[in-house]
Scaffold this motif. Structure first.
Motif, PDB file in Angstrom:
ATOM      1  N   ILE A   1       2.838   6.155  -5.109  1.00  0.00           N
ATOM      2  CA  ILE A   1       3.134   6.502  -3.724  1.00  0.00           C
ATOM      3  C   ILE A   1       2.520   7.865  -3.427  1.00  0.00           C
ATOM      4  CG2 ILE A   1       4.949   6.867  -2.017  1.00  0.00           C
ATOM      5  CD1 ILE A   1       6.790   5.152  -3.756  1.00  0.00           C
ATOM      6  N   TYR A   2       1.814   7.947  -2.307  1.00  0.00           N
ATOM      7  CA  TYR A   2       1.084   9.164  -1.958  1.00  0.00           C
ATOM      8  C   TYR A   2       1.414   9.597  -0.524  1.00  0.00           C
ATOM      9  CZ  TYR A   2      -1.949   8.120  -5.996  1.00  0.00           C
ATOM     10  OH  TYR A   2      -2.443   7.857  -7.253  1.00  0.00           O
ATOM     11  N   VAL A   3       1.234  10.889  -0.263  1.00  0.00           N
ATOM     12  CA  VAL A   3       1.253  11.411   1.105  1.00  0.00           C
ATOM     13  C   VAL A   3      -0.200  11.451   1.555  1.00  0.00           C
ATOM     14  CG1 VAL A   3       1.921  13.322   2.608  1.00  0.00           C
ATOM     15  CG2 VAL A   3       3.263  12.833   0.547  1.00  0.00           C
ATOM     16  N   ILE A   4      -0.523  10.721   2.615  1.00  0.00           N
ATOM     17  CA  ILE A   4      -1.921  10.564   3.014  1.00  0.00           C
ATOM     18  C   ILE A   4      -2.107  10.768   4.516  1.00  0.00           C
ATOM     19  CG2 ILE A   4      -2.307   8.905   1.147  1.00  0.00           C
ATOM     20  CD1 ILE A   4      -2.357   6.697   3.369  1.00  0.00           C
ATOM     21  N   THR A   5      -3.346  11.026   4.871  1.00  0.00           N
ATOM     22  CA  THR A   5      -3.766  10.934   6.266  1.00  0.00           C
ATOM     23  C   THR A   5      -4.757   9.778   6.362  1.00  0.00           C
ATOM     24  OG1 THR A   5      -3.517  13.306   6.674  1.00  0.00           O
ATOM     25  CG2 THR A   5      -4.901  12.094   8.196  1.00  0.00           C
TER      26      THR A   5
ATOM     27  N   HIS B   1     -12.206   0.005  -1.155  1.00  0.00           N
ATOM     28  CA  HIS B   1     -11.024  -0.149  -0.313  1.00  0.00           C
ATOM     29  C   HIS B   1      -9.729   0.018  -1.107  1.00  0.00           C
ATOM     30  CE1 HIS B   1     -14.204  -2.313   1.894  1.00  0.00           C
ATOM     31  NE2 HIS B   1     -13.553  -1.954   2.983  1.00  0.00           N
ATOM     32  N   LEU B   2      -8.707   0.477  -0.380  1.00  0.00           N
ATOM     33  CA  LEU B   2      -7.361   0.601  -0.924  1.00  0.00           C
ATOM     34  C   LEU B   2      -6.400  -0.257  -0.117  1.00  0.00           C
ATOM     35  CD1 LEU B   2      -7.115   4.486  -1.366  1.00  0.00           C
ATOM     36  CD2 LEU B   2      -7.263   2.833  -3.229  1.00  0.00           C
ATOM     37  N   TRP B   3      -5.324  -0.704  -0.767  1.00  0.00           N
ATOM     38  CA  TRP B   3      -4.204  -1.287  -0.046  1.00  0.00           C
ATOM     39  C   TRP B   3      -3.223  -0.166   0.289  1.00  0.00           C
ATOM     40  CZ3 TRP B   3      -4.139  -5.503   2.473  1.00  0.00           C
ATOM     41  CH2 TRP B   3      -4.714  -6.686   2.013  1.00  0.00           C
ATOM     42  N   LEU B   4      -2.820  -0.083   1.549  1.00  0.00           N
ATOM     43  CA  LEU B   4      -1.729   0.809   1.962  1.00  0.00           C
ATOM     44  C   LEU B   4      -0.492  -0.071   2.067  1.00  0.00           C
ATOM     45  CD1 LEU B   4      -3.458   2.932   4.761  1.00  0.00           C
ATOM     46  CD2 LEU B   4      -3.647   3.118   2.275  1.00  0.00           C
ATOM     47  N   ILE B   5       0.397   0.057   1.105  1.00  0.00           N
ATOM     48  CA  ILE B   5       1.509  -0.878   0.968  1.00  0.00           C
ATOM     49  C   ILE B   5       2.808  -0.259   1.473  1.00  0.00           C
ATOM     50  CG2 ILE B   5       2.892  -2.200  -0.692  1.00  0.00           C
ATOM     51  CD1 ILE B   5       0.388  -2.305  -2.455  1.00  0.00           C
ATOM     52  N   SER B   6       3.509  -0.988   2.317  1.00  0.00           N
ATOM     53  CA  SER B   6       4.836  -0.601   2.788  1.00  0.00           C
ATOM     54  C   SER B   6       5.867  -1.377   1.979  1.00  0.00           C
ATOM     55  CB  SER B   6       4.991  -0.915   4.283  1.00  0.00           C
ATOM     56  OG  SER B   6       4.040  -0.216   5.051  1.00  0.00           O
ATOM     57  N   ASP B   7       6.804  -0.662   1.360  1.00  0.00           N
ATOM     58  CA  ASP B   7       7.808  -1.345   0.541  1.00  0.00           C
ATOM     59  C   ASP B   7       8.801  -2.135   1.379  1.00  0.00           C
ATOM     60  OD1 ASP B   7       6.521  -0.277  -1.591  1.00  0.00           O
ATOM     61  OD2 ASP B   7       8.186   0.936  -2.326  1.00  0.00           O
ATOM     62  N   ASN B   8       8.902  -1.811   2.657  1.00  0.00           N
ATOM     63  CA  ASN B   8       9.729  -2.587   3.581  1.00  0.00           C
ATOM     64  C   ASN B   8       8.942  -3.831   3.997  1.00  0.00           C
ATOM     65  OD1 ASN B   8      11.223  -3.657   5.696  1.00  0.00           O
ATOM     66  ND2 ASN B   8      11.676  -1.670   6.621  1.00  0.00           N
ATOM     67  N   SER B   9       9.456  -4.997   3.657  1.00  0.00           N
ATOM     68  CA  SER B   9       8.732  -6.244   3.915  1.00  0.00           C
ATOM     69  C   SER B   9       8.515  -6.514   5.401  1.00  0.00           C
ATOM     70  CB  SER B   9       9.483  -7.424   3.283  1.00  0.00           C
ATOM     71  OG  SER B   9      10.792  -7.547   3.832  1.00  0.00           O
ATOM     72  N   LYS B  10       9.241  -5.813   6.270  1.00  0.00           N
ATOM     73  CA  LYS B  10       9.065  -5.983   7.710  1.00  0.00           C
ATOM     74  C   LYS B  10       7.805  -5.303   8.227  1.00  0.00           C
ATOM     75  CE  LYS B  10      14.028  -6.424   8.669  1.00  0.00           C
ATOM     76  NZ  LYS B  10      15.195  -5.845   9.399  1.00  0.00           N
ATOM     77  N   HIS B  11       7.210  -4.467   7.389  1.00  0.00           N
ATOM     78  CA  HIS B  11       5.984  -3.770   7.764  1.00  0.00           C
ATOM     79  C   HIS B  11       4.809  -4.358   6.995  1.00  0.00           C
ATOM     80  CE1 HIS B  11       7.762  -0.225   9.977  1.00  0.00           C
ATOM     81  NE2 HIS B  11       8.830  -0.766   9.419  1.00  0.00           N
ATOM     82  N   LYS B  12       3.711  -4.605   7.681  1.00  0.00           N
ATOM     83  CA  LYS B  12       2.553  -5.233   7.057  1.00  0.00           C
ATOM     84  C   LYS B  12       1.784  -4.240   6.188  1.00  0.00           C
ATOM     85  CE  LYS B  12       1.709  -8.679  10.700  1.00  0.00           C
ATOM     86  NZ  LYS B  12       0.716  -9.189  11.681  1.00  0.00           N
ATOM     87  N   ASP B  13       1.289  -4.729   5.052  1.00  0.00           N
ATOM     88  CA  ASP B  13       0.367  -3.936   4.250  1.00  0.00           C
ATOM     89  C   ASP B  13      -0.965  -3.864   4.991  1.00  0.00           C
ATOM     90  OD1 ASP B  13       2.396  -3.882   2.408  1.00  0.00           O
ATOM     91  OD2 ASP B  13       1.548  -5.464   1.144  1.00  0.00           O
TER      92      ASP B  13
ATOM     93  N   TYR C   1       1.018   9.473   6.692  1.00  0.00           N
ATOM     94  CA  TYR C   1       1.837   8.396   6.140  1.00  0.00           C
ATOM     95  C   TYR C   1       2.313   8.749   4.736  1.00  0.00           C
ATOM     96  CZ  TYR C   1      -0.539   5.463   9.677  1.00  0.00           C
ATOM     97  OH  TYR C   1      -1.049   4.935  10.833  1.00  0.00           O
ATOM     98  N   ILE C   2       3.427   8.134   4.340  1.00  0.00           N
ATOM     99  CA  ILE C   2       3.777   8.018   2.924  1.00  0.00           C
ATOM    100  C   ILE C   2       3.651   6.534   2.603  1.00  0.00           C
ATOM    101  CG2 ILE C   2       5.555   8.260   1.168  1.00  0.00           C
ATOM    102  CD1 ILE C   2       6.728  10.550   2.645  1.00  0.00           C
ATOM    103  N   LYS C   3       2.723   6.193   1.708  1.00  0.00           N
ATOM    104  CA  LYS C   3       2.451   4.792   1.408  1.00  0.00           C
ATOM    105  C   LYS C   3       2.217   4.603  -0.091  1.00  0.00           C
ATOM    106  CE  LYS C   3       2.309   2.955   5.610  1.00  0.00           C
ATOM    107  NZ  LYS C   3       3.241   1.880   6.024  1.00  0.00           N
ATOM    108  N   ARG C   4       2.503   3.401  -0.546  1.00  0.00           N
ATOM    109  CA  ARG C   4       2.132   3.012  -1.905  1.00  0.00           C
ATOM    110  C   ARG C   4       0.664   2.574  -1.867  1.00  0.00           C
ATOM    111  NH1 ARG C   4       5.326   1.955  -6.041  1.00  0.00           N
ATOM    112  NH2 ARG C   4       7.161   1.768  -4.684  1.00  0.00           N
ATOM    113  N   LEU C   5      -0.150   3.118  -2.766  1.00  0.00           N
ATOM    114  CA  LEU C   5      -1.573   2.806  -2.789  1.00  0.00           C
ATOM    115  C   LEU C   5      -1.926   1.976  -4.013  1.00  0.00           C
ATOM    116  CD1 LEU C   5      -3.281   6.192  -1.777  1.00  0.00           C
ATOM    117  CD2 LEU C   5      -2.321   4.413  -0.306  1.00  0.00           C
ATOM    118  N   GLN C   6      -2.757   0.973  -3.790  1.00  0.00           N
ATOM    119  CA  GLN C   6      -3.323   0.169  -4.872  1.00  0.00           C
ATOM    120  C   GLN C   6      -4.790  -0.090  -4.554  1.00  0.00           C
ATOM    121  OE1 GLN C   6      -1.111  -3.447  -5.503  1.00  0.00           O
ATOM    122  NE2 GLN C   6       0.652  -2.413  -6.400  1.00  0.00           N
ATOM    123  N   VAL C   7      -5.585  -0.259  -5.597  1.00  0.00           N
ATOM    124  CA  VAL C   7      -7.013  -0.538  -5.411  1.00  0.00           C
ATOM    125  C   VAL C   7      -7.200  -1.984  -4.979  1.00  0.00           C
ATOM    126  CG1 VAL C   7      -9.228  -0.777  -6.588  1.00  0.00           C
ATOM    127  CG2 VAL C   7      -7.788   1.209  -7.035  1.00  0.00           C
ATOM    128  N   LEU C   8      -7.988  -2.177  -3.922  1.00  0.00           N
ATOM    129  CA  LEU C   8      -8.379  -3.522  -3.494  1.00  0.00           C
ATOM    130  C   LEU C   8      -9.731  -3.887  -4.099  1.00  0.00           C
ATOM    131  CD1 LEU C   8      -8.021  -6.067  -1.792  1.00  0.00           C
ATOM    132  CD2 LEU C   8      -8.965  -4.816   0.166  1.00  0.00           C
TER     133      LEU C   8
END
Length: 274
Positions: free
Chosen positions: A218-222, A239-251, A228-235
């Motif tokens: 999880i990173y603090v990013i612009t 490219h990176l995935w900006l992942i929201s742990d709340n399932s109501k929000h889209k990655d 944003y505060i988002k979980r990041l994973q390599v796509l």
């Protein structure tokens, strides 16, 4: 030619990457990236960047004159590099800025009088009543508004905790590692996109020494000028995935070059009602 274009041209003249410019200028690569993308303008950094690239600071900062240096090598010796940004500007103006109008000269000086260094970015205050013992760490509040830029922080953002004293043993027990003690800071989470992991107003300890992707976490990013505060994973490689742990929000999928990393989240202090 806009500032971001002048910076790109300066790097091209010097045949240097952003990271090479940042290393020679003594600043973070993220700072160079934000200026080059038009998201930031920190005049004190521009002096250092101009010196690193060997171009005229007046041209880079204000578009005055040309990038070529007339009789002076701004890839300066160590004696100059130890000067503050404001002192470098004063010295530079004394040498090559004699023909400038007073209004322009004063504008340039005013822009760098209070420039923060890369080692700063936290809110300073009176800690006389908040003392850490030998086995404890004083973690200061990260000034998000100053660090991220105007308009990027939610209007209703309020700090839940301003400064935090924590036993270093607690961090070790939780497996927390960090780049340096001075890089640790505390911020307050906001919004619902990371709900379940980071809830609104949860205190969060971050490592400001991390300014690039170093693995899933999880990173603090612009991203596109917003914070944003988002979980990041390599796509993939670009490219990176900006992942929201709340399932109501889209990655979201983001280009690596569009994401500026300000810090890595190390620990969340969840405040839950008993």
């Amino acid at each position: 030619m806009e500032l971001k274009d002048r910076l790109k041209y300066a790097r091209k003249l010097a045949s240097m990457t952003q990271s090479e410019v940042a290393e020679r200028a003594g600043i973070k690569q993220a700072s160079v990236s934000e200026i080059e993308r038009g998201l930031s303008r920190t005049s004190g950094y521009l002096v250092r960047i101009a010196n690193a690239c060997g171009v005229d600071p007046l041209w880079l900062s204000e578009g005055i004159g040309s990038p070529e240096i007339d009789g002076y090598d701004h890839r300066q010796p160590d004696s100059d590099s130890k000067m503050s940004s404001a002192d470098q500007v004063r010295s530079m103006l004394a040498r090559i800025g004699k023909g400038l109008p007073d209004e322009t000269r004063n504008k340039i000086l005013a822009a760098v009088e209070d420039v923060p260094s890369e080692a700063k970015g936290v809110i300073h205050g009176d800690f006389s009543n908040l003392k850490a013992r030998s086995d404890e760490i004083l973690i200061p509040q990260y000034d998000i508004r100053a660090a991220m830029g105007h308009g990027q922080v939610p209007a209703d953002y309020n700090e839940a905790i301003r400064n935090l004293v924590v036993r270093e043993e607690v961090l070790r027990e939780k497996g927390v590692t960090y780049t340096s003690l001075s890089a640790l800071a505390v911020i307050t989470g906001w919004g619902q996109s990371m709900e379940g992991t980071i809830n609104d107003k949860d205190p969060v300890i971050v490592d400001r020494g991390v300014s690039e992707f170093i693995g899933d976490g999880i990173y603090v990013i612009t991203w596109h000028g917003l914070l944003y505060i988002k979980r990041l994973q390599v796509l993939d490689a670009e490219h990176l995935w900006l992942i929201s742990d709340n399932s109501k929000h889209k990655d979201q999928e983001a280009r690596l070059e569009d994401v500026t990393i300000h810090a890595k989240v190390l620990l969340i202090w969840n405040a839950r009602k008993a």
